[in-house]
Write an enzyme that holds these catalytic residues in place. Structure first.
Site, mmCIF file in Angstrom:
data_model
loop_
_atom_site.group_PDB
_atom_site.id
_atom_site.type_symbol
_atom_site.label_atom_id
_atom_site.label_comp_id
_atom_site.label_asym_id
_atom_site.label_seq_id
_atom_site.Cartn_x
_atom_site.Cartn_y
_atom_site.Cartn_z
ATOM 1 N N ALA A 273 0.801 -1.235 0.000
ATOM 2 C CA ALA A 273 0.000 0.000 0.000
ATOM 3 C C ALA A 273 0.830 1.280 0.000
ATOM 4 O O ALA A 273 0.266 2.363 0.178
ATOM 5 C CB ALA A 273 -0.973 0.015 1.183
ATOM 6 N N ASP A 274 2.145 1.186 -0.204
ATOM 7 C CA ASP A 274 2.965 2.403 -0.265
ATOM 8 C C ASP A 274 4.184 2.176 -1.155
ATOM 9 O O ASP A 274 5.292 2.596 -0.820
ATOM 10 C CB ASP A 274 3.396 2.826 1.140
ATOM 11 C CG ASP A 274 3.935 4.249 1.178
ATOM 12 O OD1 ASP A 274 3.691 4.997 0.209
ATOM 13 O OD2 ASP A 274 4.606 4.614 2.158
ATOM 14 N N VAL A 275 3.976 1.527 -2.305
ATOM 15 C CA VAL A 275 5.073 1.290 -3.242
ATOM 16 C C VAL A 275 5.443 2.621 -3.897
ATOM 17 O O VAL A 275 4.604 3.269 -4.516
ATOM 18 C CB VAL A 275 4.675 0.263 -4.317
ATOM 19 C CG1 VAL A 275 5.813 0.055 -5.304
ATOM 20 C CG2 VAL A 275 4.282 -1.062 -3.668
#
Length: 512
Positions: A273-275
């Protein structure tokens, strides 16, 4: 009556002019900033188009080291989970409309976690001979993880003098020590997530090989709230030694990151969820990337959010519990790297939860891969022209900052959100010659259907996209088979308009 009609018509014309000027002025500025910088300057020429007459003295040495690293990495049974497909049976719960799914409040689930903690007792015998965080048991209500005292080596990590402050943010501070990087965490939730994630990964058979491109903790200390990692020189965002000569290396690096994301989602049932480029840490040797890992799990969440995570920590004898928070689409990923489909939902329904868009592991996996495709987009722009990439990135960040600063109730937030999508569509269209005809048109159609008041402006933009020429320099990448695969990866991930649809093979079979 006639005066009312004329007033309404006049108001409509003024509104149209306002939106027309908004879109056209921004588009014109962005187009000019790109077109003025498509010629290669001297620095870019040296980076992207190496002259055979002046080869670098260390060229043979670098190539030998890269081949050695690649051979070592490929000799192990590496994961090749690059085909992400989803069953579209009517009985699947993911078929329901995401806007009609009930969203369980995090407050209610936190109350349940408190109730669960009162029921769970610590099994002290389980700590014997325990060296790493390990899952003890799992029920319908909770997952129980035991963290041993031996694993939290305070003498080697926490008590070491802090040589240099590497950075600080809302989640904590990072220091460089003799043994690597030690991160002081401000909140319990992140350190709990790190412990759970490590316990989840090491239960998979052969995890040492599969997690080679995930940055996992070397030490977790609940006493000092610190997490220690291996040190990496830089991240992908600050890497500026791009070269077309290293395309095979870059394609191989993104392939490894794809495998890491697939392992995290399909085997460990965790969504990152934070690439982003700043969360991909790398070791380099001039233009070559020797090793890359995906890190920063502050937003990492399990697919099944109904179970509470309970940590039994031998260090202080306390039991800690955490439940999944409600991650809304607007709170996931940095806006520059947010998948286009997710950005569309941010504009149309910003309070939507990601669990209302994704229900299965493969759907969460596709979402993370789409974000990695956005990272590859900006990375590839550097290969074409350093100045062009700087102009594009500067333009994107300025628009995105305006979007983030706008208040939710303000109508300008929707306008800036649409502009973010249009900019992204334009960049991918100029980068991938066949993208717009295959996927870009469907996104523009969705925008026109969702915002009929902007139809004329969006139709004008659609015409521009249909006539747009590729960036000058794309041909150099297309001539290279590894560059072609990298552009195909960008085109496929950018064209996803529903995470439930099969993504298909995103890279060809890796050949050594």
């Amino acid at each position: 009556m006639l005066s009312k009609i004329m007033a309404s018509k006049s108001q409509s014309v003024c509104s149209f002019k306002k939106y027309k000027n908004f879109f056209m002025n921004n588009v014109r500025l962005l187009r000019e900033s790109i077109l003025l910088n498509t010629n290669h300057d001297v620095v870019t020429e040296q980076k992207c188009h190496k002259s055979d007459q002046n080869p670098k003295r260390s060229r043979a040495k670098i190539q030998k080291r890269y081949n050695s690293e690649k051979k070592h990495a490929c000799c192990v049974s590496n994961l090749h989970l690059t085909c992400v497909e989803v069953s579209l049976s009517s009985s699947s719960p993911s078929q329901s409309d995401p806007r009609t799914v009930d969203n369980d409040s995090s407050v209610a689930r936190k109350k349940r976690v408190t109730a669960y903690l009162q029921q769970v007792e610590c099994d002290e015998d389980f700590f014997k001979d325990l060296r790493l965080p390990t899952k003890h048991s799992e029920t319908d209500k909770w997952t129980l993880v035991y963290v041993p005292r031996v694993f939290s080596d305070c003498d080697s990590y926490c008590a070491r003098p802090r040589k240099r402050l590497l950075g600080a943010g809302s989640y904590g501070e990072a220091y460089l020590t003799d043994r690597g990087v030690t991160k002081k965490v401000f909140s319990n939730s992140e350190i709990l997530a790190e412990a759970y994630m490590l316990a989840n990964i090491i239960q998979v058979e052969g995890w040492e090989i599969h997690a080679a491109h995930l940055r996992i903790a070397n030490s977790i200390c609940f006493r000092h709230n610190t997490v220690s990692y291996t040190f990496y020189k830089t991240d992908l965002y600050h890497f500026n030694a791009h070269s077309v000569d290293a395309l095979e290396n870059y394609r191989y690096t993104f392939r490894q990151l794809c495998d890491a994301i697939c392992f995290l989602n399909l085997r460990c049932k965790l969504v990152h969820a934070d690439v982003s480029a700043s969360n991909i840490l790398i070791n380099t040797d001039e233009e070559y990337i020797l090793h890359a890992v995906l890190g920063d799990y502050s937003l990492c969440s399990r697919h099944d959010r109904e179970r509470a995570i309970i940590i039994m920590n031998e260090n202080n004898g306390k039991s800690l519990g955490v439940c999944q928070s409600d991650l809304q689409v607007e709170g996931t990923y940095q806006i520059v790297y947010r998948p286009l489909h997710l950005m569309f939902w941010c504009v149309t329904m910003r309070t939507l939860s990601i669990w209302q868009l994704c229900r299965e592991a493969r759907e969460f996996c596709v979402m993370d891969l789409c974000a990695l495709g956005r990272v590859a987009t900006l990375f590839t722009l550097h290969l074409i022209s350093h100045e062009t990439s700087v102009s594009v990135r500067r333009g994107l960040f300025s628009v995105h900052k305006k979007y983030e600063k706008e208040k939710t109730a303000n109508g300008h937030k929707v306008e800036y959100g649409i502009h973010v999508i249009l900019n992204s569509l334009w960049i991918v269209t100029c980068l991938c010659p066949t993208f717009y005809k295959q996927s870009g048109i469907s996104m523009m159609t969705k925008l026109i259907e969702a915002f009929p008041q902007h139809e004329k402006c969006l139709n004008t933009y659609t015409k521009w996209l249909g006539e747009e020429l590729p960036f000058r320099g794309v041909g150099i990448i297309l001539e290279n088979k590894y560059g072609q695969e990298l552009l195909d990866f960008i085109s496929k991930t950018s064209g996803v308009d529903d995470f439930r649809k099969p993504l298909g093979p995103i890279f060809e079979t890796l050949t050594v």
